[in-house]
Scaffold this motif. Structure first.
Motif, PDB file in Angstrom:
ATOM      1  N   SER A   1     -37.860  -1.219 -63.694  1.00 22.52           N
ATOM      2  CA  SER A   1     -38.015  -2.307 -62.722  1.00 22.52           C
ATOM      3  C   SER A   1     -36.883  -3.326 -62.876  1.00 22.52           C
ATOM      4  O   SER A   1     -36.308  -3.783 -61.890  1.00 22.52           O
ATOM      5  N   MET A   2     -36.555  -3.648 -64.139  1.00 21.92           N
ATOM      6  CA  MET A   2     -35.465  -4.591 -64.393  1.00 21.92           C
ATOM      7  C   MET A   2     -34.171  -4.078 -63.780  1.00 21.92           C
ATOM      8  O   MET A   2     -33.473  -4.807 -63.060  1.00 21.92           O
ATOM      9  N   THR A   3     -33.864  -2.798 -64.022  1.00 24.75           N
ATOM     10  CA  THR A   3     -32.614  -2.201 -63.513  1.00 24.75           C
ATOM     11  C   THR A   3     -32.557  -2.336 -61.992  1.00 24.75           C
ATOM     12  O   THR A   3     -31.581  -2.851 -61.442  1.00 24.75           O
ATOM     13  N   ILE A   4     -33.653  -1.900 -61.318  1.00 20.86           N
ATOM     14  CA  ILE A   4     -33.662  -1.956 -59.849  1.00 20.86           C
ATOM     15  C   ILE A   4     -33.444  -3.394 -59.382  1.00 20.86           C
ATOM     16  O   ILE A   4     -32.682  -3.657 -58.457  1.00 20.86           O
ATOM     17  N   TYR A   5     -34.093  -4.344 -60.072  1.00 23.73           N
ATOM     18  CA  TYR A   5     -33.971  -5.754 -59.690  1.00 23.73           C
ATOM     19  C   TYR A   5     -32.500  -6.174 -59.740  1.00 23.73           C
ATOM     20  O   TYR A   5     -31.967  -6.745 -58.791  1.00 23.73           O
ATOM     21  N   VAL A   6     -31.863  -5.841 -60.860  1.00 23.59           N
ATOM     22  CA  VAL A   6     -30.451  -6.227 -61.036  1.00 23.59           C
ATOM     23  C   VAL A   6     -29.604  -5.591 -59.940  1.00 23.59           C
ATOM     24  O   VAL A   6     -28.807  -6.263 -59.286  1.00 23.59           O
ATOM     25  N   ILE A   7     -29.819  -4.288 -59.700  1.00 23.62           N
ATOM     26  CA  ILE A   7     -29.050  -3.590 -58.658  1.00 23.62           C
ATOM     27  C   ILE A   7     -29.222  -4.317 -57.318  1.00 23.62           C
ATOM     28  O   ILE A   7     -28.260  -4.632 -56.618  1.00 23.62           O
ATOM     29  N   SER A   8     -30.506  -4.664 -56.998  1.00 23.31           N
ATOM     30  CA  SER A   8     -30.778  -5.296 -55.699  1.00 23.31           C
ATOM     31  C   SER A   8     -30.059  -6.639 -55.596  1.00 23.31           C
ATOM     32  O   SER A   8     -29.717  -7.093 -54.500  1.00 23.31           O
ATOM     33  N   LEU A   9     -29.810  -7.293 -56.737  1.00 20.07           N
ATOM     34  CA  LEU A   9     -29.088  -8.572 -56.705  1.00 20.07           C
ATOM     35  C   LEU A   9     -27.627  -8.347 -56.395  1.00 20.07           C
ATOM     36  O   LEU A   9     -27.018  -9.056 -55.595  1.00 20.07           O
ATOM     37  N   THR A  10     -27.054  -7.304 -57.027  1.00 25.33           N
ATOM     38  CA  THR A  10     -25.589  -7.150 -56.969  1.00 25.33           C
ATOM     39  C   THR A  10     -25.139  -6.448 -55.702  1.00 25.33           C
ATOM     40  O   THR A  10     -24.244  -6.915 -55.014  1.00 25.33           O
ATOM     41  N   SER A  11     -25.793  -5.325 -55.365  1.00 24.06           N
ATOM     42  CA  SER A  11     -25.252  -4.529 -54.251  1.00 24.06           C
ATOM     43  C   SER A  11     -26.193  -4.545 -53.053  1.00 24.06           C
ATOM     44  O   SER A  11     -27.389  -4.809 -53.191  1.00 24.06           O
ATOM     45  N   ASP A  12     -25.653  -4.212 -51.876  1.00 24.07           N
ATOM     46  CA  ASP A  12     -26.470  -4.178 -50.650  1.00 24.07           C
ATOM     47  C   ASP A  12     -26.944  -2.770 -50.342  1.00 24.07           C
ATOM     48  O   ASP A  12     -27.689  -2.557 -49.392  1.00 24.07           O
ATOM     49  N   VAL A  13     -26.510  -1.791 -51.176  1.00 23.39           N
ATOM     50  CA  VAL A  13     -26.812  -0.394 -50.816  1.00 23.39           C
ATOM     51  C   VAL A  13     -28.313  -0.108 -50.903  1.00 23.39           C
ATOM     52  O   VAL A  13     -28.832   0.771 -50.225  1.00 23.39           O
ATOM     53  N   LEU A  14     -29.035  -0.876 -51.766  1.00 22.29           N
ATOM     54  CA  LEU A  14     -30.424  -0.544 -52.068  1.00 22.29           C
ATOM     55  C   LEU A  14     -31.329  -0.768 -50.854  1.00 22.29           C
ATOM     56  O   LEU A  14     -31.509  -1.891 -50.403  1.00 22.29           O
ATOM     57  N   SER A  15     -31.890   0.328 -50.317  1.00 20.19           N
ATOM     58  CA  SER A  15     -32.838   0.215 -49.210  1.00 20.19           C
ATOM     59  C   SER A  15     -34.253   0.400 -49.751  1.00 20.19           C
ATOM     60  O   SER A  15     -34.440   0.861 -50.881  1.00 20.19           O
ATOM     61  N   VAL A  16     -35.254   0.047 -48.928  1.00 20.60           N
ATOM     62  CA  VAL A  16     -36.642   0.241 -49.325  1.00 20.60           C
ATOM     63  C   VAL A  16     -36.897   1.711 -49.644  1.00 20.60           C
ATOM     64  O   VAL A  16     -37.548   2.047 -50.633  1.00 20.60           O
ATOM     65  N   GLU A  17     -36.319   2.589 -48.822  1.00 22.43           N
ATOM     66  CA  GLU A  17     -36.506   4.026 -49.051  1.00 22.43           C
ATOM     67  C   GLU A  17     -36.027   4.395 -50.455  1.00 22.43           C
ATOM     68  O   GLU A  17     -36.734   5.041 -51.224  1.00 22.43           O
ATOM     69  N   ALA A  18     -34.825   3.931 -50.796  1.00 24.11           N
ATOM     70  CA  ALA A  18     -34.268   4.234 -52.122  1.00 24.11           C
ATOM     71  C   ALA A  18     -35.226   3.756 -53.210  1.00 24.11           C
ATOM     72  O   ALA A  18     -35.489   4.464 -54.182  1.00 24.11           O
ATOM     73  N   PHE A  19     -35.795   2.562 -53.011  1.00 25.05           N
ATOM     74  CA  PHE A  19     -36.721   1.991 -53.987  1.00 25.05           C
ATOM     75  C   PHE A  19     -37.924   2.913 -54.182  1.00 25.05           C
ATOM     76  O   PHE A  19     -38.310   3.230 -55.305  1.00 25.05           O
ATOM     77  N   HIS A  20     -38.469   3.392 -53.066  1.00 29.70           N
ATOM     78  CA  HIS A  20     -39.665   4.245 -53.163  1.00 29.70           C
ATOM     79  C   HIS A  20     -39.321   5.592 -53.785  1.00 29.70           C
ATOM     80  O   HIS A  20     -40.109   6.148 -54.549  1.00 29.70           O
ATOM     81  N   VAL A  21     -38.141   6.095 -53.473  1.00 26.43           N
ATOM     82  CA  VAL A  21     -37.714   7.355 -54.093  1.00 26.43           C
ATOM     83  C   VAL A  21     -37.609   7.165 -55.607  1.00 26.43           C
ATOM     84  O   VAL A  21     -38.061   8.011 -56.387  1.00 26.43           O
ATOM     85  N   ALA A  22     -37.091   5.995 -56.004  1.00 26.86           N
ATOM     86  CA  ALA A  22     -36.998   5.681 -57.438  1.00 26.86           C
ATOM     87  C   ALA A  22     -38.396   5.675 -58.048  1.00 26.86           C
ATOM     88  O   ALA A  22     -38.628   6.254 -59.120  1.00 26.86           O
ATOM     89  N   GLN A  23     -39.359   5.061 -57.332  1.00 32.89           N
ATOM     90  CA  GLN A  23     -40.743   5.034 -57.831  1.00 32.89           C
ATOM     91  C   GLN A  23     -41.271   6.450 -58.008  1.00 32.89           C
ATOM     92  O   GLN A  23     -41.918   6.775 -59.000  1.00 32.89           O
ATOM     93  N   LEU A  24     -40.959   7.318 -57.013  1.00 31.06           N
ATOM     94  CA  LEU A  24     -41.429   8.708 -57.088  1.00 31.06           C
ATOM     95  C   LEU A  24     -40.697   9.468 -58.187  1.00 31.06           C
ATOM     96  O   LEU A  24     -41.217  10.440 -58.729  1.00 31.06           O
ATOM     97  N   GLY A  25     -39.489   8.998 -58.517  1.00 32.72           N
ATOM     98  CA  GLY A  25     -38.700   9.687 -59.543  1.00 32.72           C
ATOM     99  C   GLY A  25     -39.235   9.456 -60.948  1.00 32.72           C
ATOM    100  O   GLY A  25     -39.136  10.331 -61.802  1.00 32.72           O
ATOM    101  N   THR A  26     -39.849   8.289 -61.164  1.00 26.24           N
ATOM    102  CA  THR A  26     -40.257   7.918 -62.528  1.00 26.24           C
ATOM    103  C   THR A  26     -41.220   8.930 -63.148  1.00 26.24           C
ATOM    104  O   THR A  26     -40.991   9.380 -64.266  1.00 26.24           O
ATOM    105  N   PRO A  27     -42.293   9.354 -62.432  1.00 25.00           N
ATOM    106  CA  PRO A  27     -43.157  10.372 -63.039  1.00 25.00           C
ATOM    107  C   PRO A  27     -42.389  11.627 -63.417  1.00 25.00           C
ATOM    108  O   PRO A  27     -42.637  12.196 -64.492  1.00 25.00           O
ATOM    109  N   VAL A  28     -41.438  12.031 -62.585  1.00 28.27           N
ATOM    110  CA  VAL A  28     -40.619  13.201 -62.916  1.00 28.27           C
ATOM    111  C   VAL A  28     -39.960  12.969 -64.264  1.00 28.27           C
ATOM    112  O   VAL A  28     -39.940  13.845 -65.131  1.00 28.27           O
ATOM    113  N   LEU A  29     -39.491  11.737 -64.477  1.00 27.52           N
ATOM    114  CA  LEU A  29     -38.880  11.373 -65.760  1.00 27.52           C
ATOM    115  C   LEU A  29     -39.849  11.639 -66.900  1.00 27.52           C
ATOM    116  O   LEU A  29     -39.513  12.282 -67.892  1.00 27.52           O
ATOM    117  N   PHE A  30     -41.108  11.157 -66.734  1.00 26.51           N
ATOM    118  CA  PHE A  30     -42.125  11.382 -67.763  1.00 26.51           C
ATOM    119  C   PHE A  30     -42.336  12.881 -67.979  1.00 26.51           C
ATOM    120  O   PHE A  30     -42.447  13.347 -69.110  1.00 26.51           O
TER     121      PHE A  30
END
Lengths: 501, 501
Positions: free
Chosen positions: A426-455
Motif C-alpha cells: 500500500s505504501m509503494t502504491i501511495y508513493v507511486i500515485s504521488l510521483t507519477s500520473d500513469v497510475l489508473s484505478v484499473e492498475a490499482f485494482h490489478v495490483a490488489q488482485l496481484g497480491t494474493p498471487v504473490l502469497f
C-alpha cells in the motif's frame, strides 16, 4: 394429593436427573456466537451511510473528503469503538454464564435489541451534538442496557446451576456479585448524570459520557473504596483481581469470532452495492443499450474489477489475521485496541471500493488518484495495526506468543513477512500515485488482485524447497509428517528474503 | 552443503515435530466458521434490492406486490436456495479437511470470492433469462467454482497430514478421491453443456441448469456406473455409502452457525435503513423542522416502533430455532430444506419492515392492511417451516430427536408450544386484518412487541410452579439442581394448555 407425585419423582434415577438439566438449560456457546455476529455486523454496517454519501463527479474529491466525508468517517470510527467496547463488556459479563436458560437467552436478545439501536442514537448525537434530546436518547440506551445486564447478573446468581464453576465454588460469591453489579451499573449512573446535566451544560454531560471509556477502572476503584469502608480487604482484593483478569483476557476464540463477523460482512457489503446498482433495468437495456447486454455490463466493467480487487484485499487481510491469531496465546487490552482499529479500517473498505469504482471515463482534479490514495491509507492503517498487534505481543513473548512465533522461532520470520506485505504494497502504491500520473484505478485494482498471487507464489516456493530437500534427504520418508516438517523447519529458519523472493 | 543441516534436523525430538505440524497447518474450524458467515450473509443480503424497490405511496400496494415485487421475491428465494445448496456442497467437501494449511485457506478464500459474486450473475440471469450472455456468465461462475473445489480435493489428497482421519485410514482412498472429484465436477460439466447450448436454445440450457439441483444423485449414479464398468463393486458401494452419508448429514453445529449468520444479518439490516434514512440532515432540521429535533424524530416515530417490533420477531424466531436445534440430534436433507425455507422467509423480514413502516398518515387502497397481511404471511411461513422441521423429526424420533423431545418426553409439549406460538399469532392477526378495519400498523407492531412478553410470562409461570411445588416438597433442597428438575419434569409432562395459559 401431592404425595404420590412426590413419591413418583423421588424414584427417578440420578442419571435421568442429569439429562433433565439439559432439557431447558443449553450450553451458552451458541448464544455467545450469535451475539458476536450481531455485534460485529452492527459495528461494521455503519460504514454504509458513509459509503453511500452522494459525491458529484465534477467536484474536487479532496475537498469532498475533507468537508463532507471526514466528519462522517470520524462518527463511524467512534461508533465502531462504542460497539466494540460494549461487546467487550458483554463478553466479560457472560463469562459468568456457563449454560444459558430461557430467561438468560431472552434477556440477551433484549440486550441485542438495544445494542443494534445504539448506533442510531450515537450517530444522532454525533450529528447534533448540541441537542439535549440527542444526548438524552443515547444515555437512555446505555441506562436500559446496564439495567438489563444487571438483571442477567442477578438471575445467574439466583440460579447456580447455570453459573460458571469457578465463581460457583468461590467462597465469597456475594462480593463477586456486588463487584459485577457495580461494574455493570457504572455506565448507567454516568449516563444518568449526563442526561441530568445536559439541559444545564453540554460540556459537563460530555465529560460524563467520555468517562464511560474508563468505567472498568472506575468500577475497580469504587469496589476498592467500598471494601475499604466495609473493612473486608481480603475479599475486595480477590474481587479486584478477578475483575481485572476479566478485563484483560477477552477470550481469544471470541475475538476471532467477532473479527470473522466483521470480515464476512465487509466482503458481502461490496457485492450488495453491485447487485443494487449495476444490474441494468429491463427498460434501460431496451432504451439506453438497444438490448445489448454486453454493452450494458461493459459500461460497469470497472466496478467488477474493483469488486474482485477489494475482495482479494479483504480476504487476504483475514488470512493474515488468521495466521497471526493462530500464533497468539492471549490478547491484552492494547492488542484488542489495535485489533479493533484494524477492523474499523477494514470496515472502511466499502468506501474505498465506492470511490475507486466511481471514476471511469471522465476525471476532474485528479480525483482518480485521490481515490487510490485514500484506499491505500485505509489498507495501510488496517495492515499496520495488525503488525502492531504482533509487535506488542513480542514485548511479552512468554505470555502472548506460541514458541514458534517468538524471535528465533520457526515461523517467526514467515509470519513477519506475511504481516509486512500489505503495509509495503500500500505504501509503494501511495508513493507511486504521488510521483507519477500513469497510475489508473484499473492498475490499482490489478495490483490488489496481484497480491494474493504473490502469497501463492511464496507458498509454492515453500513447497518446492521442501520437496527438493526432502528428495535429497530420504525418498522413502516422502509425504510423511515428520519428513515434511523437517523441511518446513529448514525453510522457516531461513531469513525472510529467501522466502519472499 | 546440505549434510550439516540434515544432521541437525535429524536430532530434533519427536515432541518438537508435533509442535512443528501446528505452525502452518491450523485447525480448519475458523476457516469453516468464516465461510459459514459469508455464505449466510450473501444468501440473506439479496433481500435488500427487493426491500429497496421504489413503491409510490399513492399506488395500490396489492398490485405493486403482484406486478413489481413478486418476480423480485422469487429471484431472491431462488438465489437464497442456490447459495444454500452451494453451502451444503462446501460443508460436505470440507469434511475431508481436518486441518487447513495456507493453500487450502487461500483456495477457500477464492471460492468465497466466487460465491459472493454468484448472486449477481444469478440475479442477472433471473432478470434477463433470454440472454445468452447472462446464462454464460452464471455457468462460468459455477465452472470456476467446481474447478477450485477440485483443486482443494487434489491438494488434500496429496497432503495426508491435513486429511480427515477416517478417509486417511480407509484402504480405498483413491476410490473416495475419484468419487469426490466426480461429485465436484458434475456441476461444471452441466454448466459447460448449458453454456454451449445457450446460443441454440435457452430451453435446453435451462434443463441442464435445473439438473444442478440433482447433481448429488447424478454423481452417485455415475460413480455407481463407472465402478460397474471397472468391476470393483465393493469399493463403489463403500464410496456411495460415504457419498450418501456426506449428503445426508450436514453437521448440526454448521447448520446452527449458518442459521445464526442469517438471523444476525437480518436483525442488523433493519437498523441500517433507519440509520441511512431517518437521521435528519442538518439542513432539513433547520428548514423543515425549525431546529426542533423532537418534531423531526416524531415524524419517523412509526419507523422506530416498526424496528423494535420486527427485531422482537426475528430475535424470538432465533430463540425458537435455538430451542428446536438443541433437541435435534441430526438434520436430514428434508429438515435442511425446511430450515433453508424458514431462513429465506426470515430474510424477508426487512421487506415486511419496509412496507409496514412506510404507511403512516396517508393511506390509499387499504395499503396499510395489505402490508400487515404480507408481514403475517412471511412470519407464518417462517414459523410453520420451523414446526415442519420438528414434525419431520417426530417421524424418526430415535435417529433425529433427544429423548426429552420425543412424544411423551419431558420437553415435548413445551417445545411444541414454543413452535406453535408464531403460526397462531400471525394467523390470528391475518384473519383480524381481513375482517375488521380497526387494525393499524401501530397495533401490529405492538402485537409483535407483545409476543416476547408472552414467552416471558410463560417462563415465569414455569418458574412459579417449580418454586411452589418445590416448597411443598422439601424446603432444604431449594435451588439445587435435582430439586428444580423434579418440578421441571412435573410441569413439562403437563399438557401444553396448562403451560400456555
Amino acid at each position: 394429593m401431592l404425595a404420590p407425585r412426590q413419591h413418583h419423582k423421588r424414584t427417578i434415577p440420578r442419571t435421568k436427573m442429569a439429562s433433565l438439566a439439559d432439557d431447558h438449560v443449553h450450553s451458552a456457546g451458541r448464544m455467545q456466537a450469535y451475539s458476536d455476529a450481531i455485534f460485529s455486523i452492527v459495528a461494521t454496517i455503519m460504514i454504509l451511510p458513509v459509503a453511500h454519501t452522494e459525491i458529484p463527479e465534477d467536484k474536487n474529491l479532496r475537498e469532498v473528503i475533507f468537508y463532507r466525508l471526514l466528519p462522517k468517517i470520524l462518527i463511524y470510527i467512534l461508533t465502531f469503538f462504542v460497539v466494540a467496547i460494549s461487546w467487550t463488556a458483554h463478553v466479560w459479563l457472560f463469562q459468568i454464564v456457563r449454560r444459558a436458560d430461557d430467561v438468560t437467552t431472552l434477556l440477551n436478545l433484549f440486550i441485542m435489541m438495544i445494542i443494534t439501536f445504539l448506533p442510531f442514537t450515537f450517530t444522532l448525537m454525533g450529528t447534533f451534538p448540541e441537542y439535549v434530546l440527542a444526548i438524552v436518547l443515547f444515555s437512555v440506551c446505555i441506562i436500559v442496557l446496564g439495567v438489563a445486564q444487571a438483571l442477567v447478573v442477578l438471575h445467574v446468581f439466583r440460579n447456580p446451576q447455570i453459573m460458571e464453576e469457578s465463581i460457583k465454588n468461590s467462597e465469597n460469591k456475594v462480593a463477586v456479585r456486588n463487584a459485577l453489579l457495580l461494574r455493570v451499573l457504572v455506565n448507567p449512573i454516568l449516563c444518568t448524570l449526563a442526561a441530568v446535566f445536559s439541559p444545564a451544560s453540554n460540556v459537563i454531560s460530555y465529560i460524563f459520557l467520555v468517562m464511560i471509556l474508563f468505567s472498568p477502572n472506575i468500577a475497580v476503584q469504587l469496589s476498592k473504596l467500598i471494601s475499604k469502608c466495609s473493612g473486608s480487604v481480603q475479599v475486595s482484593q480477590e474481587v479486584i483481581r478477578r475483575g481485572k483478569s476479566y478485563e484483560m483476557e477477552v477470550n481469544k476464540e471470541r475475538v476471532e469470532c467477532y473479527s470473522d463477523g466483521v470480515f464476512a460482512i465487509v466482503a458481502t457489503l461490496i457485492i450488495l452495492d453491485i447487485c443494487e446498482k449495476d444490474i441494468p433495468s429491463v427498460a434501460d437495456l431496451e432504451i439506453k443499450y438497444k438490448n445489448d447486454l454486453a454493452a450494458a455490463l461493459n459500461h460497469d466493467s470497472s466496478v467488477f474489477l474493483a469488486y474482485f480487487g477489494t475482495f482479494a484485499t479483504v480476504g487476504l487481510l483475514w488470512y493474515i489475521h488468521h495466521s497471526l491469531y493462530h500464533h497468539l496465546k492471549r490478547t491484552s487490552r492494547l492488542m484488542a485496541m489495535f485489533n479493533n482499529f484494524s477492523l474499523a479500517m477494514i470496515g472502511g473498505m466499502p468506501l474505498a471500493f465506492q470511490l475507486t469504482s466511481m471514476y471511469k471515463d471522465t476525471d476532474f482534479y485528479n480525483n482518480e488518484r485521490v481515490a487510490i490514495q485514500l484506499s491505500c491509507v485505509i489498507i495501510f492503517l488496517a495492515s499496520i495495526s495488525q503488525l502492531a498487534i504482533f509487535v506488542t505481543a513480542l514485548f511479552r513473548p512468554d505470555q502472548d506468543l506460541t514458541d514458534s512465533a517468538r524471535v528465533g522461532g520457526r515461523s517467526h520470520y514467515y509470519l513477519l513477512v506475511k504481516l509486512l506485505v500489505y503495509p509495503t504494497v500500500s505504501m509503494t502504491i501511495y508513493v507511486i500515485s504521488l510521483t507519477s500520473d500513469v497510475l489508473s484505478v484499473e492498475a490499482f485494482h490489478v495490483a490488489q488482485l496481484g497480491t494474493p498471487v504473490l502469497f501463492f507464489i511464496l507458498w509454492l516456493i515453500v513447497i518446492q524447497i521442501q520437496r527438493n530437500v526432502q528428495d535429497v534427504l530420504n525418498p522413502e520418508e516422502n509425504s510423511t509428517q515428520e519428513g515434511s516438517n523437517n523441511e518446513e523447519q529448514a525453510l522457516l529458519t531461513a531469513p525472510p528474503e529467501n522466502i519472499a523472493c
